[in-house]
Motif scaffolding. Structure first.
Motif, PDB file in Angstrom:
ATOM      1  N   GLY A  56     -11.475  79.628  -9.423  1.00 34.24           N
ATOM      2  CA  GLY A  56     -11.125  80.843  -8.694  1.00 34.24           C
ATOM      3  C   GLY A  56      -9.650  80.984  -8.383  1.00 34.24           C
ATOM      4  O   GLY A  56      -9.135  82.092  -8.215  1.00 34.24           O
ATOM      5  N   THR A  57      -8.944  79.874  -8.320  1.00 30.27           N
ATOM      6  CA  THR A  57      -7.527  79.908  -7.944  1.00 30.27           C
ATOM      7  C   THR A  57      -6.646  79.168  -8.943  1.00 30.27           C
ATOM      8  O   THR A  57      -5.451  79.010  -8.718  1.00 30.27           O
ATOM      9  CB  THR A  57      -7.328  79.205  -6.583  1.00 30.27           C
ATOM     10  N   MET A  58      -7.261  78.690 -10.032  1.00 31.91           N
ATOM     11  CA  MET A  58      -6.489  77.842 -10.951  1.00 31.91           C
ATOM     12  C   MET A  58      -7.199  77.733 -12.303  1.00 31.91           C
ATOM     13  O   MET A  58      -8.416  77.937 -12.386  1.00 31.91           O
ATOM     14  CB  MET A  58      -6.304  76.448 -10.331  1.00 31.91           C
ATOM     15  N   ALA A  94      -6.218  90.434 -15.779  1.00 34.38           N
ATOM     16  CA  ALA A  94      -5.235  91.057 -14.871  1.00 34.38           C
ATOM     17  C   ALA A  94      -5.315  90.357 -13.519  1.00 34.38           C
ATOM     18  O   ALA A  94      -6.385  89.923 -13.101  1.00 34.38           O
ATOM     19  CB  ALA A  94      -5.544  92.539 -14.715  1.00 34.38           C
ATOM     20  N   LYS A  95      -4.166  90.270 -12.856  1.00 32.03           N
ATOM     21  CA  LYS A  95      -4.182  89.647 -11.523  1.00 32.03           C
ATOM     22  C   LYS A  95      -4.380  90.787 -10.520  1.00 32.03           C
ATOM     23  O   LYS A  95      -3.442  91.231  -9.850  1.00 32.03           O
ATOM     24  CB  LYS A  95      -2.876  88.870 -11.292  1.00 32.03           C
ATOM     25  N   THR A  96      -5.608  91.248 -10.482  1.00 31.23           N
ATOM     26  CA  THR A  96      -5.918  92.410  -9.654  1.00 31.23           C
ATOM     27  C   THR A  96      -6.854  92.016  -8.508  1.00 31.23           C
ATOM     28  O   THR A  96      -7.708  91.139  -8.670  1.00 31.23           O
ATOM     29  CB  THR A  96      -6.502  93.553 -10.523  1.00 31.23           C
ATOM     30  N   THR A 145      -0.202  77.936  -9.356  1.00 32.61           N
ATOM     31  CA  THR A 145       1.021  77.968  -8.555  1.00 32.61           C
ATOM     32  C   THR A 145       0.744  77.457  -7.143  1.00 32.61           C
ATOM     33  O   THR A 145       1.445  76.577  -6.643  1.00 32.61           O
ATOM     34  CB  THR A 145       1.578  79.402  -8.513  1.00 32.61           C
ATOM     35  N   ALA A 146      -0.270  78.013  -6.498  1.00 33.31           N
ATOM     36  CA  ALA A 146      -0.601  77.569  -5.144  1.00 33.31           C
ATOM     37  C   ALA A 146      -1.216  76.171  -5.194  1.00 33.31           C
ATOM     38  O   ALA A 146      -0.851  75.282  -4.427  1.00 33.31           O
ATOM     39  CB  ALA A 146      -1.561  78.550  -4.480  1.00 33.31           C
ATOM     40  N   ALA A 147      -2.137  75.975  -6.126  1.00 31.44           N
ATOM     41  CA  ALA A 147      -2.895  74.719  -6.203  1.00 31.44           C
ATOM     42  C   ALA A 147      -2.057  73.567  -6.752  1.00 31.44           C
ATOM     43  O   ALA A 147      -2.395  72.410  -6.544  1.00 31.44           O
ATOM     44  CB  ALA A 147      -4.126  74.924  -7.080  1.00 31.44           C
ATOM     45  N   VAL A 171       0.764  72.365   0.999  1.00 29.96           N
ATOM     46  CA  VAL A 171      -0.199  72.311  -0.104  1.00 29.96           C
ATOM     47  C   VAL A 171      -1.358  73.279   0.140  1.00 29.96           C
ATOM     48  O   VAL A 171      -1.712  73.567   1.278  1.00 29.96           O
ATOM     49  CB  VAL A 171      -0.766  70.886  -0.301  1.00 29.96           C
ATOM     50  N   TYR A 172      -1.912  73.801  -0.943  1.00 28.35           N
ATOM     51  CA  TYR A 172      -3.063  74.713  -0.843  1.00 28.35           C
ATOM     52  C   TYR A 172      -4.348  73.897  -0.680  1.00 28.35           C
ATOM     53  O   TYR A 172      -5.169  74.198   0.167  1.00 28.35           O
ATOM     54  CB  TYR A 172      -3.128  75.572  -2.104  1.00 28.35           C
ATOM     55  N   TYR A 173      -4.499  72.865  -1.491  1.00 28.28           N
ATOM     56  CA  TYR A 173      -5.641  71.949  -1.347  1.00 28.28           C
ATOM     57  C   TYR A 173      -5.101  70.618  -0.862  1.00 28.28           C
ATOM     58  O   TYR A 173      -4.344  69.967  -1.576  1.00 28.28           O
ATOM     59  CB  TYR A 173      -6.349  71.734  -2.686  1.00 28.28           C
ATOM     60  N   LEU A 215       8.691  77.683  -1.165  1.00 30.71           N
ATOM     61  CA  LEU A 215       8.617  79.060  -0.678  1.00 30.71           C
ATOM     62  C   LEU A 215       7.704  79.806  -1.648  1.00 30.71           C
ATOM     63  O   LEU A 215       8.024  79.957  -2.828  1.00 30.71           O
ATOM     64  CB  LEU A 215      10.001  79.723  -0.649  1.00 30.71           C
ATOM     65  N   TYR A 216       6.546  80.229  -1.152  1.00 29.97           N
ATOM     66  CA  TYR A 216       5.612  80.988  -1.983  1.00 29.97           C
ATOM     67  C   TYR A 216       6.049  82.448  -1.971  1.00 29.97           C
ATOM     68  O   TYR A 216       6.400  82.986  -0.913  1.00 29.97           O
ATOM     69  CB  TYR A 216       4.192  80.848  -1.428  1.00 29.97           C
ATOM     70  N   ILE A 217       6.046  83.065  -3.130  1.00 26.88           N
ATOM     71  CA  ILE A 217       6.536  84.449  -3.253  1.00 26.88           C
ATOM     72  C   ILE A 217       5.377  85.338  -3.681  1.00 26.88           C
ATOM     73  O   ILE A 217       4.693  85.036  -4.669  1.00 26.88           O
ATOM     74  CB  ILE A 217       7.668  84.516  -4.298  1.00 26.88           C
TER      75      ILE A 217
END
Ligand code: PLP
Ligand code: COI
Length: 355
Positions: free
Chosen positions: A234-236, A195-197, A303-305, A170-172, A138-140
């Motif tokens: 970009g994502t990891m 920052a995660k902006t 987290t996603a990757a 999975v993301y990838y 479960l992704y939050i």
């Protein structure tokens, strides 16, 4: 009551959408659980949070986040262990990073214990949405944005904090191909890279699109001054194995997102006696090692990757392939993290928080 000062109102949906989901084929980020949590900031303080049915938001056209980008988010996961319990993975780290993003973006801080309690609460309400299938989670998505209805540059006086959740696969789905980017810049010293902006992701879209046209799934960003040092993807965050040792860029600048997965990789590697170093890494060092066949592993951590193997790295028109086998170190680290989250091994780091 979520703590001594905040009480939480719960308004449940009348009919769950859970039976509409294809639980064997979950794409990433397209299915949303039944509820979301909302907490507004006004009159200089946080208002009481409310859990309500997941629904569209209504916004004034002058909502300041849309125009000026005061918007931050987190990404975290809840997993179901083999014996059916639900655990958050290191939510205190997300709470801390969220508070740091708030500070950098001039937004009101949510106390870290309150952040974790709110995340627990929304996951608890939609506990049935935590997938049972191996490899699914479960992704939050907690996020905060400025809501002043105002044209002009200043920190907003009002904000909306929301958390929704998505059952994800999975993301990838395949090993990724990345290009070392030497022209465009994701973040510069003194900027907002740490920052995660939202704007960091918006700014990366055009360079990533150019990379995609050349066949790359992602870019590896380099420093914004000389494009000489490897930063992250970009994502990891990124990790390489050169001459039998894992190396990953140190987070001593304010240009790299301090990834929770990467931190966990470092700590697990240390506990398994897998050599790992966090330090400055030059592009030249990696490219020379690629040319000489000394790179035996490369992966992204996020987290996603999760742990995403990097298959090919592009640099100045050349493409270097890294064998996908045996990749012993990353396989051991990934297995350890998976076992820990599934409750198959003891949580000796105390990383899991039961919902
Ligand atoms: N770097 C960037 C730019 C990211 O978006 C992410 C994902 O959140 C990461 C690194 C990895 O961070 P984490 O492991 O905390 O998800
Ligand atoms: C995450 O890993 O949580 C992120 O925020 C990355 C995003 C691409 C989903």
């Amino acid at each position: 009551m979520i703590n001594d000062t905040i009480s939480i109102k719960v308004n449940k949906i009348s009919q769950s959408r859970i039976n509409d989901i294809d639980w064997d084929n979950l794409p990433f980020g397209r299915e949303f659980s039944d509820h979301m949590l909302e907490m507004n900031y006004a009159d200089g303080k946080w208002q009481d949070p409310e859990i309500k049915p997941f629904a569209d938001l209504q916004m004034h056209p002058a909502t300041s986040a849309i125009h000026y980008g005061q918007s931050i988010f987190e990404g975290m996961k809840a997993n179901r262990s083999d014996d059916g319990n639900i655990f958050l993975f290191r939510p205190d780290m997300n709470a801390k990073r969220f508070a740091e993003s708030c500070e950098r973006m001039c937004m009101p801080i949510i106390p870290e214990d309150v952040f974790v309690d709110l995340v627990r609460k929304i996951v608890e309400i939609d506990a049935e949405w935590v997938p049972r299938k191996k490899g699914y989670s479960l992704y939050i998505r907690p996020f905060l944005f400025a809501t002043d209805e105002f044209i002009g540059i200043k920190p907003s006086d009002t904000y909306k904090f929301l958390i929704f959740t998505c059952p994800v696969g999975v993301y990838y789905s395949n090993p990724v191909n990345v290009k070392i980017e030497e022209f465009y810049t994701r973040a510069s010293q003194g900027g907002v890279g740490k920052a995660k902006t939202a704007g960091n992701y918006a700014a990366s879209l055009y360079p990533a699109k150019k990379g995609k046209e050349e066949g790359f799934d992602q870019l590896i960003w380099t420093d914004g001054i000389e494009h000489k040092y490897i930063e992250e993807s970009g994502t990891m965050n990124v990790v390489f194995e050169i001459d039998g040792k894992l190396i990953t860029p140190a987070e001593d600048s304010d240009t790299i997102l301090c990834g929770i997965t990467k931190r966990s990789v470092v700590e697990v590697a240390n506990s398994l006696n897998i050599p790992i170093e966090e330090r400055k890494i030059t592009v030249e060092e990696v490219v020379t090692a690629l040319k000489e066949g000394r790179v035996t592993d490369a992966f992204g951590a996020g987290t996603a990757a999760t742990i995403a193997p990097i298959a090919k790295i592009g640099f100045r028109g050349e493409l270097f392939e890294i064998p996908l086998q045996p990749r012993t170190s990353s396989t051991r680290i990934k297995a350890h993290l998976d076992d820990l989250k599934a409750g198959r091994i003891e949580d000796s780091f105390n990383w899991l928080v039961r919902v």
